[in-house]
Scaffold this active site. Sequence first.
Site, PDB file in Angstrom:
ATOM      1  N   ASP A  76       0.521  10.610  -3.280  1.00  0.00           N
ATOM      2  CA  ASP A  76       0.720   9.214  -2.951  1.00  0.00           C
ATOM      3  C   ASP A  76      -0.186   8.402  -3.882  1.00  0.00           C
ATOM      4  O   ASP A  76      -1.358   8.741  -4.083  1.00  0.00           O
ATOM      5  CB  ASP A  76       0.391   8.898  -1.491  1.00  0.00           C
ATOM      6  CG  ASP A  76       1.001   7.550  -1.084  1.00  0.00           C
ATOM      7  OD1 ASP A  76       1.599   6.887  -1.946  1.00  0.00           O
ATOM      8  OD2 ASP A  76       0.874   7.175   0.095  1.00  0.00           O
TER       9      ASP A  76
HETATM   10  C1  BGC Z   1       2.664   4.320  -0.169  1.00  0.00           C
HETATM   11  C2  BGC Z   1       3.831   5.271  -0.334  1.00  0.00           C
HETATM   12  C3  BGC Z   1       4.777   4.734  -1.384  1.00  0.00           C
HETATM   13  C4  BGC Z   1       4.008   4.536  -2.679  1.00  0.00           C
HETATM   14  C5  BGC Z   1       4.862   4.048  -3.813  1.00  0.00           C
HETATM   15  C6  BGC Z   1       2.020   3.975  -1.500  1.00  0.00           C
HETATM   16  O1  BGC Z   1       1.087   2.977  -1.376  1.00  0.00           O
HETATM   17  O2  BGC Z   1       1.723   4.899   0.714  1.00  0.00           O
HETATM   18  O3  BGC Z   1       4.478   5.467   0.888  1.00  0.00           O
HETATM   19  O4  BGC Z   1       5.844   5.608  -1.553  1.00  0.00           O
HETATM   20  O5  BGC Z   1       2.983   3.596  -2.450  1.00  0.00           O
HETATM   21  O6  BGC Z   1       5.241   2.751  -3.678  1.00  0.00           O
END
Ligand code: BGC
Length: 746
Positions: free
Chosen positions: A291
Site C-alpha cells: 500500500d
Molecule cells: C490506500 C489504498 C489505495 C492506495 C492507492 C492508499 O492510500 O490505502 O487503499 O489503493 O492508496 O490509491
Amino acid sequence: MIKLAKLLGLGLTVLLSHAFRLHDVFLSPPPKNLEARVDSVLTLMTLEEKIGQLTLFTSDWEVTGPTMRENYKEDILAGKVGAIFNAHTAAYTRELQRMAVEETRLGIPLLFGYDVIHGYKTIFPVPLGEAASWDLGAIQQSARVAAAEASAAGLHWTFAPMVDIARDPRWGRVMEGAGEDPYLGSAIARARVEGFQGTDLTATNTILACAKHFAAYGAAQAGRDYHTVDMSERVLREVYLPPFHAALQAGARTFMTSFNELFGVPASGSSFLLRQVLRDEWGFEGFVVTDYTSINEMVDHGVVANEAEAGELAIRAGVDMDMQGAVFYQYLLDQVRNGQVSVTLVDDAVRRILRVKFELGLFEDPYRYSDEERQKATLLSPANRAASREVARKSIVLLKNEGEVLPLSTTLRRVAVIGPLADGRQELIGAWSGAGDYRDCVTLLEGIQARLPKPGTVNYVPGCSIGGADRGGFAAAVKAARQADVVVVGLGEAAQMSGEAASRSDIRLPGVQEELLQALAATGKPIVVVLMNGRPLDLSAVAPNASSILETWYLGTEAGNAIADVLFGDYNPAGKLPITFPRNVGQVPIYYGMKNTGRPFEAQDKYTSKYLDVANEPLFPFGYGLSYTTFAYSNLQVQPAVFTPDEPVSIKVRVQNTGKRAGEEVVQLYVRDRVGSVTRPVRELKGFQKVMLQPGESREVAFTLTEADVQFYTRSMRLEAEPGDFDIYVGGDSQATLQALLTLRK
Ligand code: BGC
C-alpha cells in the site's frame, strides 16, 4: 542477438536493432507455455529493468499521498517503472503505454491500476451499502459493470475489493468493506473478485482484482486510521483472514499489504503474512503490491533504521511491487550488486508480475484495453445507470417504520423535503468514487420530484448545513414541515467524513442536524429520515424523532431515483445491516459474534458484564432490516440431529410472508458452539438466502451444514471441529430466536 535468440530458443525473424522490442521477438512463434514465456522475457532483462518491473508510480492525476517522483514519464522512458496508477482514459493510457512499448529497450507493457472501488464512471453504492443487499448476484454485477467501464478507459487493475473486516464504526474505511462478519465478508469478497475478473482475464472487459489490505487493517485501535493492530493469531485466522482466503480462491491475482503492524511487525515487512500464510499455506501465485509508501513507513514504525533497510525487509518478506515509495527504485540495485539481496528474490518478484501481464494479454496487444470507441459506448451508458439503480435500491435498509408511514401514499398533496443531504449532490458518490462525477447524480429531492404524482407539490428547505452550527434555517424548515402532509429529511455525513484518513471519535450526526430533526418532530407531522453516511451512526437521538428511517449509505449515480423507488413503494426494501449500529460510541467494540464471558448479562446482578448507563444490546443489530411486509418463521428442522464428520446436515425452516405486499427476506442461519476447548462466539453466521415471497406465500428454505462449517482453531491451533452440541438459530437477523439443537459425534 543471435546468441540471445538461441538462448531463448526462439527463431528470431525480426531484425533486432540497438533497441529491439519484445513484440518483435514474439512475432516468431512464442513458446506456448506461460512459464516459458515469462522466463523468455526475464532472460532478456538487465537488473535495472527487473527493478523497474517492481516499481509502481502514480501519475500526476488524483494523487492520494506523498509524491515521490514528479517525473514519472521519464521513468517510463527509462524502463524504471512497470506499472502506473491514477492514469486513466483510453487516450492517456494509450499515450503512456506507447512510451513503454515503443520507446524502451524491451518494450514491456505497463500495467495501469486505479482505485475502482464502487464504480468507475457510473457510481454504485459504497461497498458497505452494497453489502447491505446481501445479494451476491447484485454485488458481482456491480463489480462487472465497474470492470467493463474501467477496462474501456485503459485500466487493467483495480485496487479492490477491500476485504478488511471492520468492527469499529469510528474507522472511516468501514465504508469500503463488507462489514463485521467473516462469513458474509468472504461471500462478498468472492462475488467482487468474480465480478472484476470474470472467468477470463484476457477478455478486454475484465480487470485484475486486488484483495486489500493484507492484513487486519480494519482492527486499528480506537478506530484511528493507520493505528496499531494487536490481536491473537486465532482471531486473525478466524475473523480477519477468511475473506482474503476467499478472494484468493476466487482467483484474485494481486494482494495489497496494509499500513498497520501485526504482532509488532508492519505488514509490508511480515514474512509471516506474505510468505508463510499467503504463499506457503494458501499457494498464492499472483503478486503482492504494497500500500502506498508503506515500505518507507517501516522507518517510522521503528523496525528499521532507514529506507534501504526497509526495502530489504520488504523484498525478503515477500513484497513484489513497491507502490509509490521509490524504495526498490533507489536502493535495490546496489543491494543486489553488493550481494546483500539475492537476485533470486528479485527474479521471483519479476516473474510474478510478468506472469500477470501475460495473463492479461498485454504482450499480445498492449493497447487492447485503451479503446476510445468502447469507452464512449460504455461509460455511463443507460444500461449501466439502470444496473446502478437496481443495486442501489437493494442496498437500502429500512430501520424503522412506525405507523407504516412508508411507503408514501401517492395521493399525498404536500411533501416537505428538508435537510442538508436532501439535495446534496456532491455527497452521493461517497469517497473513493473513481472517475465518477457528482454532477451525474440524481439527488433525493430530484428523485421525489420526479416520482410524486401531480398535483402533489414538493417544498424544499435545507434547514442547516452538514457540519455547521448555524440554526438560522430552522424556522423556514419548521414552517415547511407544518404545511406538509409528510416530511422527508435527508440527514447524514459529508462523503469525505468516511474513507481513508477519515476516522471520527463521535459517530452521531454532525453539526446541528439532531436539533433540526427535533424541531421538525415537534410539529407532530410524520417524519421520514433518509440517512446518507459511510459508517454505522449513533442514532439514539434520531430514532425517537422519526416515524421511519431509511439507511441509504451513499448510493451513487442513481441515488435519488433508487430512494424514491423505496419511498413510494415501487420497490419493497429488503436490505439488512452488514454491521452493528451501536447505541453510542462507548459500546464500541460491539458486534454480534461476541463471547459470552464468565459473567454474562443478568439484569438483577450487579456483578455481571454490563454498563451502568447503557444497555449491552446495540440499537440495531447485525442482519437487521425491515420490509413493507412481515415474515414469520416456523418449523425449524435439523436432520440428522446427531451427525458425524462425513455426514451433511440438512436444516430446513418454513418462512411465510404474513403481510400484504410481495417482499424479499434474507433468511439467516446462525450457529453457537456451546462448549469448545477455547471459548466460542455466542453466534456465528453460517448461511443466508434471499427469498421473494408473495403475500401469504410460504416456502421451505433449506441449508446444508457440514463439519467444515463448525471448525475453528482449537486450543492446539489446529483447524478442526470438536464433538458436542450446537445451537442452531434461523431468522431475519442476528437476534433470531427460532432454535434447534445439533450434535456432532466423532
Ligand atoms: C490506500 C489504498 C489505495 C492506495 C492507492 C492508499 O492510500 O490505502 O487503499 O489503493 O492508496 O490509491
